[in-house]
Design a protein around this motif. Sequence first.
Motif, short mmCIF file in Angstrom:
data_model
loop_
_atom_site.label_atom_id
_atom_site.label_comp_id
_atom_site.label_asym_id
_atom_site.label_seq_id
_atom_site.Cartn_x
_atom_site.Cartn_y
_atom_site.Cartn_z
N ALA A 125 0.83 -1.24 -0.14
CA ALA A 125 -0.01 -0.05 0.07
C ALA A 125 0.70 1.23 -0.06
O ALA A 125 0.41 2.21 -0.77
N ARG A 126 1.83 1.21 0.90
CA ARG A 126 2.92 2.51 0.98
C ARG A 126 3.66 2.81 -0.61
O ARG A 126 3.45 3.78 -1.01
N ARG A 127 3.88 1.56 -1.21
CA ARG A 127 4.59 1.94 -2.65
C ARG A 127 3.54 2.42 -3.29
O ARG A 127 4.01 3.11 -4.25
N LEU A 128 2.46 1.74 -3.54
CA LEU A 128 1.22 2.29 -4.34
C LEU A 128 0.83 3.69 -4.24
O LEU A 128 0.79 4.34 -4.97
N ILE A 129 0.69 4.24 -2.98
CA ILE A 129 0.35 5.28 -2.67
C ILE A 129 1.39 6.28 -3.14
O ILE A 129 1.38 7.41 -3.69
N GLU A 130 2.63 6.12 -2.77
CA GLU A 130 3.87 6.79 -3.35
C GLU A 130 3.94 6.95 -4.57
O GLU A 130 4.18 7.83 -5.31
N MET A 131 3.74 5.89 -5.68
CA MET A 131 3.62 5.82 -7.00
C MET A 131 2.47 6.78 -7.38
O MET A 131 2.58 7.43 -8.35
N SER A 132 1.34 6.80 -6.52
CA SER A 132 0.36 7.47 -7.13
C SER A 132 0.60 9.12 -6.84
O SER A 132 0.36 9.79 -7.84
N ARG A 133 1.20 9.35 -5.95
CA ARG A 133 1.78 10.83 -5.67
C ARG A 133 2.69 11.26 -6.81
O ARG A 133 2.77 12.13 -7.21
N GLN A 134 3.70 10.31 -7.24
CA GLN A 134 4.62 10.68 -8.26
C GLN A 134 3.79 10.86 -9.37
O GLN A 134 4.29 11.68 -10.34
N GLN A 135 2.71 9.90 -9.84
CA GLN A 135 2.21 10.25 -11.02
C GLN A 135 1.37 11.33 -10.99
O GLN A 135 1.36 11.97 -12.10
N ALA A 136 0.75 11.60 -10.09
CA ALA A 136 -0.18 12.96 -9.90
C ALA A 136 0.58 14.21 -10.01
O ALA A 136 0.61 15.18 -10.66
N LYS A 137 2.14 14.15 -9.61
CA LYS A 137 3.03 15.32 -9.76
C LYS A 137 3.35 15.33 -11.14
O LYS A 137 3.61 16.38 -11.84
N SER A 138 3.52 14.49 -11.80
CA SER A 138 3.98 14.29 -13.33
C SER A 138 3.14 14.39 -14.18
O SER A 138 3.34 14.19 -15.55
N SER A 139 1.73 14.35 -13.89
CA SER A 139 0.86 14.60 -15.03
C SER A 139 0.63 15.77 -15.69
O SER A 139 -0.26 16.61 -15.20
N GLU A 140 1.41 15.99 -16.55
CA GLU A 140 1.51 17.30 -17.34
C GLU A 140 0.32 17.08 -18.27
O GLU A 140 -0.10 16.09 -18.63
N ASP A 141 -0.27 18.37 -18.86
CA ASP A 141 -1.15 18.18 -20.02
C ASP A 141 -0.70 17.73 -21.30
O ASP A 141 -0.57 18.66 -21.90
N VAL A 142 -0.52 16.58 -21.29
CA VAL A 142 0.02 16.26 -22.69
C VAL A 142 -1.36 15.65 -23.61
O VAL A 142 -1.89 14.84 -23.24
N ARG A 143 -1.45 16.36 -24.50
CA ARG A 143 -2.59 16.07 -25.38
C ARG A 143 -2.28 15.44 -26.78
O ARG A 143 -1.09 15.90 -27.18
N ILE A 144 -2.83 14.26 -26.91
CA ILE A 144 -2.34 13.50 -28.01
C ILE A 144 -3.45 13.49 -29.15
O ILE A 144 -3.17 13.28 -30.31
N ASP A 145 -4.74 13.96 -28.51
CA ASP A 145 -5.83 13.84 -29.57
C ASP A 145 -6.37 15.09 -29.89
O ASP A 145 -6.22 15.93 -28.91
N ARG A 146 -6.88 15.40 -31.25
CA ARG A 146 -7.37 16.54 -31.55
C ARG A 146 -8.55 16.81 -30.54
O ARG A 146 -9.20 16.03 -30.36
N ARG A 147 -8.89 18.26 -30.29
CA ARG A 147 -9.65 18.55 -29.40
C ARG A 147 -10.77 19.50 -30.30
O ARG A 147 -10.24 20.37 -30.89
N ILE A 148 -12.02 19.57 -29.84
CA ILE A 148 -13.00 20.34 -30.49
C ILE A 148 -13.98 20.89 -29.38
O ILE A 148 -13.85 20.23 -28.49
#
Length: 190
Positions: A89-112
């Motif tokens: 659980a500690r490892r997964l929570i730490e990875m969750s926090r790392q993913q939340a910090k690194s989730s930049e708005d990378v857009r690969i699909d066209r938006r309308i």
Amino acid sequence: MTQRQAASQYPVVLPALCLRRDGTEFHAVTVDMSTDGLKLRSATLPVMDERLVCNIRGVGATEARVAWVGACDFAVRITSRDPKPGEVARRLIEMSRQQAKSSEDVRIDRRIVPLKTAVQVTLVDSTGVPATILNLSVSGVALQLDAALAIGQEIVVGQRRATVARQIPQGIGAAFIEPLDDAFDEKTVL
């Protein structure tokens, strides 16, 4: 099977290889860690109380028991002694926090922005919430709404099933369970 929203939910997306007692294996992806257990998504679903060994990237092999099974996902409770459930659980929570910090708005699909931006969002408990589409892509939608929704929460946007993927200042970003047709355009109605 009704799913309830866990009080402390940590979204974490990691590949997992699940091994059954009969030696067969299947691939899954973690969704979140909560007090209800570790939720995973897979095209192959185990059965209730089945014992698995889940080899999760960054965590390693851990023994688990299936706690519930949904339409396309399932949850397990960690039963291994090494690593212990608390360590997993500690490892997964730490990875969750790392993913939340690194989730930049990378857009690969066209938006309308579709012509019809008013849409109804339906929650798991069938409550309807009016929303406005800010933008739309084949993979998801950004919505302005006056409701606090948790990341990982399942919703229906118009007629499309989705999962809340991020919170934005005006509302939420949701990922569709099934992507839209690539031929979507401004006339698309959810």
